[in-house]
Every structure is written in structure tokens, then in C-alpha cells.
Design a protein around this motif. Sequence first.
Motif: not given
Length: 147
Positions: A1-29
Motif C-alpha cells: 500500500m502507498l499513501v500519495r497525493e490525490f490525482q484528478s483521475t481519483d475523483q470518482r473513486h474517492v467520491v464513491r469511497l466517501w459514499e460507501r463510508c457514509a461520509l457524504t451529506r446532502p448539504w455538502n457536495d
Amino acid sequence: MLVREFQSTDQRHVVRLWERCALTRPWNDPVLDIQRKLDGQPDWLLVAVDSTGILGSVMVGYDGHRDWINYLAVDPEHQRSGIGRELMLESERRLFDLGCPKINLQIRDDNHGAISFYESIGFSRDPVTSFGKRLIPDTPRESQDRG
């Protein structure tokens, strides 16, 4: 495993991760949250990756006085495997190198798993009350923007 800085191609995967972890809220896009971070401190959005993809994320914000941790997320299938701890260790290392004296974060009162995790890595409750005031309302983007 590697910890690295976010890359633009990561966006949809990161948003899906946040959704899977129940971190998103309707008032925060989450797409706007990522863009705001990239506009201000792009090297402070970190992801944990392996050959299968993105396993975790953390958004770090340092204002010269205190740090704030947001969006610490680990894919539910990989939780309790040390990924969250590694993301926090990298965040702490970077903050220490800048001379940051203290990390702050907020946890919803009913998120007992997160509370236990942070306590296990040395965090404790501060005797404070959290306040907030929204200056710009987020309008959730269409799902194709996340996709």
C-alpha cells in the motif's frame, strides 16, 4: 500500500469511497469539496492505494494555527487493516514538519467506530462546542459528474 497525493483521475473513486463510508451529506457536495481543496491546498488531499485501486483517503487542512482532518475514509472491506492509521501517520508527519502544534477534527456523536479509532491513535475529546455557519450552499451535482 502507498499513501500519495490525490490525482484528478481519483475523483470518482474517492467520491464513491466517501459514499460507501457514509461520509457524504446532502448539504455538502463531495465534488465541490474536492475542487475547493484542490484550489487551496492540493497536496493535502491524500489517498491510500494498492494494485486494486483506492483504499482510503484523508483531507488535511492547515491554517498556520491548527490542523483540521476531514474525510478520513477506509473502504469498508479494508477497515481495521491499518490503512486509516497509515493515512493519519502520514498526515501527522507532514503537519509536524510544518510545526503544526495541534490537530482538530469533528466526529458525529453517533459514529462510535470513528470515536474508538481516534481514541486508539491518541486523540481525546476537547471540552468545546462546535459551531458552524454555511456561507455558500452546495447544490449536489448530478450523478454523472461523480461517475
